[in-house]
Structures are given as C-alpha cells and as structure tokens.
Design a protein around this motif. Structure first.
Motif, PDB file in Angstrom:
ATOM      1  N   LEU A 225       0.834  -1.201   0.000  1.00  0.00           N
ATOM      2  CA  LEU A 225       0.000   0.000   0.000  1.00  0.00           C
ATOM      3  C   LEU A 225       0.866   1.248   0.000  1.00  0.00           C
ATOM      4  N   ARG A 226       0.501   2.193  -0.838  1.00  0.00           N
ATOM      5  CA  ARG A 226       1.045   3.554  -0.788  1.00  0.00           C
ATOM      6  C   ARG A 226      -0.157   4.488  -0.693  1.00  0.00           C
ATOM      7  N   ARG A 227      -0.241   5.242   0.393  1.00  0.00           N
ATOM      8  CA  ARG A 227      -1.381   6.143   0.617  1.00  0.00           C
ATOM      9  C   ARG A 227      -0.864   7.565   0.678  1.00  0.00           C
ATOM     10  N   GLN A 228      -1.523   8.461  -0.056  1.00  0.00           N
ATOM     11  CA  GLN A 228      -1.077   9.849  -0.122  1.00  0.00           C
ATOM     12  C   GLN A 228      -2.266  10.777  -0.331  1.00  0.00           C
ATOM     13  N   VAL A 229      -2.025  12.059  -0.075  1.00  0.00           N
ATOM     14  CA  VAL A 229      -3.032  13.079  -0.358  1.00  0.00           C
ATOM     15  C   VAL A 229      -2.442  14.021  -1.403  1.00  0.00           C
ATOM     16  N   LEU A 230      -3.222  14.291  -2.433  1.00  0.00           N
ATOM     17  CA  LEU A 230      -2.823  15.194  -3.504  1.00  0.00           C
ATOM     18  C   LEU A 230      -3.524  16.533  -3.298  1.00  0.00           C
ATOM     19  N   SER A 231      -2.771  17.620  -3.393  1.00  0.00           N
ATOM     20  CA  SER A 231      -3.315  18.943  -3.096  1.00  0.00           C
ATOM     21  C   SER A 231      -2.963  19.939  -4.185  1.00  0.00           C
ATOM     22  N   ILE A 232      -3.774  20.993  -4.278  1.00  0.00           N
ATOM     23  CA  ILE A 232      -3.470  22.148  -5.112  1.00  0.00           C
ATOM     24  C   ILE A 232      -3.371  23.353  -4.195  1.00  0.00           C
TER      25      ILE A 232
ATOM     26  N   ARG B 167      -2.933  -8.627 -16.639  1.00  0.00           N
ATOM     27  CA  ARG B 167      -2.499  -8.786 -15.258  1.00  0.00           C
ATOM     28  C   ARG B 167      -2.696  -7.483 -14.499  1.00  0.00           C
ATOM     29  N   PRO B 168      -3.423  -7.489 -13.379  1.00  0.00           N
ATOM     30  CA  PRO B 168      -3.562  -6.258 -12.588  1.00  0.00           C
ATOM     31  C   PRO B 168      -2.240  -5.888 -11.934  1.00  0.00           C
ATOM     32  N   ILE B 169      -1.772  -4.665 -12.195  1.00  0.00           N
ATOM     33  CA  ILE B 169      -0.492  -4.223 -11.640  1.00  0.00           C
ATOM     34  C   ILE B 169      -0.665  -3.122 -10.598  1.00  0.00           C
ATOM     35  N   GLU B 170      -1.829  -2.533 -10.540  1.00  0.00           N
ATOM     36  CA  GLU B 170      -2.101  -1.487  -9.547  1.00  0.00           C
ATOM     37  C   GLU B 170      -3.614  -1.353  -9.387  1.00  0.00           C
ATOM     38  N   VAL B 171      -4.047  -1.254  -8.142  1.00  0.00           N
ATOM     39  CA  VAL B 171      -5.459  -0.971  -7.843  1.00  0.00           C
ATOM     40  C   VAL B 171      -5.480   0.199  -6.876  1.00  0.00           C
ATOM     41  N   SER B 172      -6.200   1.261  -7.239  1.00  0.00           N
ATOM     42  CA  SER B 172      -6.241   2.464  -6.409  1.00  0.00           C
ATOM     43  C   SER B 172      -7.664   2.785  -5.997  1.00  0.00           C
ATOM     44  N   VAL B 173      -7.792   3.274  -4.779  1.00  0.00           N
ATOM     45  CA  VAL B 173      -9.052   3.814  -4.282  1.00  0.00           C
ATOM     46  C   VAL B 173      -8.822   5.301  -4.071  1.00  0.00           C
ATOM     47  N   MET B 174      -9.578   6.124  -4.812  1.00  0.00           N
ATOM     48  CA  MET B 174      -9.396   7.571  -4.773  1.00  0.00           C
ATOM     49  C   MET B 174     -10.691   8.241  -4.331  1.00  0.00           C
ATOM     50  N   ALA B 175     -10.580   9.209  -3.459  1.00  0.00           N
ATOM     51  CA  ALA B 175     -11.752   9.927  -2.963  1.00  0.00           C
ATOM     52  C   ALA B 175     -11.517  11.419  -3.074  1.00  0.00           C
ATOM     53  N   LYS B 176     -12.523  12.131  -3.560  1.00  0.00           N
ATOM     54  CA  LYS B 176     -12.462  13.586  -3.663  1.00  0.00           C
ATOM     55  C   LYS B 176     -13.832  14.149  -3.335  1.00  0.00           C
ATOM     56  N   ALA B 177     -13.877  15.423  -2.936  1.00  0.00           N
ATOM     57  CA  ALA B 177     -15.132  16.059  -2.546  1.00  0.00           C
ATOM     58  C   ALA B 177     -16.092  16.119  -3.733  1.00  0.00           C
TER      59      ALA B 177
ATOM     60  N   ALA C 170      -5.282   5.752  -2.127  1.00  0.00           N
ATOM     61  CA  ALA C 170      -4.661   4.548  -1.582  1.00  0.00           C
ATOM     62  C   ALA C 170      -4.416   3.597  -2.748  1.00  0.00           C
ATOM     63  N   SER C 171      -3.150   3.345  -3.064  1.00  0.00           N
ATOM     64  CA  SER C 171      -2.800   2.491  -4.198  1.00  0.00           C
ATOM     65  C   SER C 171      -2.174   1.202  -3.690  1.00  0.00           C
TER      66      SER C 171
ATOM     67  N   GLY D 201       8.598  10.696 -10.898  1.00  0.00           N
ATOM     68  CA  GLY D 201       7.758  10.435 -12.055  1.00  0.00           C
ATOM     69  C   GLY D 201       6.469   9.707 -11.727  1.00  0.00           C
ATOM     70  N   GLY D 202       6.313   9.261 -10.472  1.00  0.00           N
ATOM     71  CA  GLY D 202       5.111   8.542 -10.073  1.00  0.00           C
ATOM     72  C   GLY D 202       5.235   7.049 -10.331  1.00  0.00           C
ATOM     73  N   THR D 203       4.363   6.270  -9.713  1.00  0.00           N
ATOM     74  CA  THR D 203       4.433   4.820  -9.858  1.00  0.00           C
ATOM     75  C   THR D 203       4.133   4.338 -11.284  1.00  0.00           C
ATOM     76  N   PRO D 204       3.298   5.021 -12.101  1.00  0.00           N
ATOM     77  CA  PRO D 204       3.141   4.548 -13.486  1.00  0.00           C
ATOM     78  C   PRO D 204       4.472   4.501 -14.227  1.00  0.00           C
ATOM     79  N   THR D 205       5.310   5.509 -14.006  1.00  0.00           N
ATOM     80  CA  THR D 205       6.629   5.536 -14.643  1.00  0.00           C
ATOM     81  C   THR D 205       7.512   4.414 -14.101  1.00  0.00           C
ATOM     82  N   LEU D 206       7.489   4.222 -12.766  1.00  0.00           N
ATOM     83  CA  LEU D 206       8.307   3.174 -12.173  1.00  0.00           C
ATOM     84  C   LEU D 206       7.857   1.793 -12.654  1.00  0.00           C
ATOM     85  N   LEU D 207       6.554   1.555 -12.699  1.00  0.00           N
ATOM     86  CA  LEU D 207       6.063   0.262 -13.171  1.00  0.00           C
ATOM     87  C   LEU D 207       6.514  -0.008 -14.604  1.00  0.00           C
TER      88      LEU D 207
END
Length: 263
Positions: free
Chosen positions: A142-149, A233-243, A158-159, A179-185
């Motif tokens: 699991l990698r969990r983060q908050v993205l902000s502007i 093959r599933p390589i990433e599953v993310s749960v994203m929540a926004k207002a 949560a990925s 570069g983010g996990t898409p680049t790393l993958l």
C-alpha cells in the motif's frame, strides 16, 4: 400509468434551499462571480425566514461555493466546480518529469503537490483484493497519499500493488517515486495497458472527512481504478476519494458501430 407520489423531503428547509442553490452553482445557472439573488428574493422563492436563508447561505460558504458577508452581496466563487480528466494523467511521465497529476491538474498560477501518508504491506479491502486476484488473507503493498493544489486537499489516494512486483523496489519505500508509480512500473517492465474505473458516490469515511476537510455530510466521489499490464495482469489498484461538491470527472468515449442507444 400512474406516477407514484414523491415522498416529502425530510431535510430542514435551510438544507433544501442550500441543495437547490448548490445545484444551480454546479450546473452553471449561477456562474462564477455571479451574485446570488438577494435575501428578500430567496425568502420569497422558498417561503423562508431571513434566518433560514442565512443558514442556507452559511452552508454554501462553508462548502467554499460562495463568498460574502452579512449585509453584502453573496457571490459564486470563481474556481468552482473543477473538472478533472483522468485520462490526461494516467500514462507514465516523460523521463525527468514529475507525476502527471502534478502537472496536468493545476490551473494557471497554481501549484500541485503530494504528501505521502503511509507505505506498507497490508491486507487490502475486499474489493481491492478481488481486483488484484488475491487469495483470502493475501497481502499487497500500500502507498497512501493526499494530492493537493496550493493549500487545498483534492484527493485521498490509496494504491495497492502485487507484492511480487513491488518487493525490493522503491514502491515499498517511504519516499516519493520520481515520475510517479506509473513511470516506475513501466521501468520495471510492467507498463500500463488498460485501466478500468468504477466511480460511485459515498458518504465520507472519518479519514476522508478529516483529510479532505469536508464541511458536512456531502458525498465524496470514490473511484476504484484497476490498472492492467500485459496479459490482463492487474499491476495497480487504487481507491481515490475527492469532494463530490467541488470536483467532477470527465471521460471521453468513441462510439463503436452497432452500439445500441437507450430507449
């Protein structure tokens, strides 16, 4: 055919007034920087007292949809509602560039940033485990983060990654991935091939309420995203929540020949 009678709205009057005005703001009937109708007109329209109208307007102020003070005109904030385009930031970033979300989502003069909250090997939620094809009790990274502007939290993410892909890589380390996990993958030999989103409206969890600084019981948009690599093959599953009252998602689709329309 008889149309069933609509059940009465059990919400208090100020909540119902706020709901109608909120919808007009979000669909553009009340445009950015537009003044809301005067308190006198809102009282007449909704059959409400001055105090009830002011309670409704306070809800909209708390939700950051309008600005104004007592005795002055109330106006619609000029940057609501923000439309996000998931397809614009799902691909791996170009070499040396940051995660695409950080460059694609912000508007002019805005700065996007991420804050890592948690990294570890966990037993994921059931829907995530099913998407990853895990056996009962199986774990994922699991990698969990908050993205902000600027200073506004936009998205709680949560990925989850298959342990056989993530172990021994920067995915398991408590630091940002260049570069983010898409680049790393992609660099690890698992470039994303296809992505499937399931979007639903949910009552916010306690964590979502706190991290996203939500003003009340308004729903969040919850996206369950499954990213597939070669061979489905599933390589990433993310749960994203926004207002849900501040953001909307835009997807574009081509129309295939033979597609049937709705009746």
């Amino acid at each position: 055919m008889t149309v069933p009678r609509t059940a009465p709205d059990p919400r208090s009057l100020h909540e119902r007034i706020a709901a109608d005005l909120r919808d007009e703001i979000m669909n553009g009937d009340l445009a950015p920087d537009a003044k809301l109708p005067s308190t006198a007109r809102l009282k007449e329209r909704f059959g409400a007292s001055n105090a009830t109208v002011q309670k409704a307007l306070q809800l909209l102020k708390d939700e950051q949809l309008v600005v104004g003070r007592a005795g002055a005109a109330v106006t619609v904030r000029n940057h609501r509602q923000r439309t996000l385009h998931p397809a614009a930031y799902m691909a791996p970033a170009e070499p040396g560039h940051p995660y695409r979300w950080l460059t694609e989502v912000p508007g002019p003069g805005e700065r996007a940033h991420s804050r890592l909250l948690e990294v570890g090997e966990v037993v994921p939620p059931t829907d995530v485990a099913e998407a990853l094809g895990l056996a009962e009790g199986g774990t994922a990274v699991l990698r969990r983060q908050v993205l902000s502007i600027d200073d506004e939290p936009v998205e709680l993410v949560a990925s989850y990654y298959p342990v056989e892909i993530a172990r021994g890589t920067p995915i398991t380390e408590f630091r940002k991935v260049k570069g983010g996990t898409p680049t790393l993958l992609a660099d690890l030999g698992h470039p994303p091939v296809r992505s499937v989103d399931r979007v639903s409206a949910r009552v916010p969890t306690q964590e979502q309420y706190a991290v996203l600084r939500l003003p009340g019981d308004l729903p969040v948009l919850r996206t369950l995203r499954v990213v597939y690599g070669a061979g489905e093959r599933p390589i990433e599953v993310s749960v994203m929540a926004k207002a849900g009252h501040l953001y909307e998602l835009r997807y574009e689709f081509g129309v295939e020949q033979g597609t049937q329309g709705l009746p």
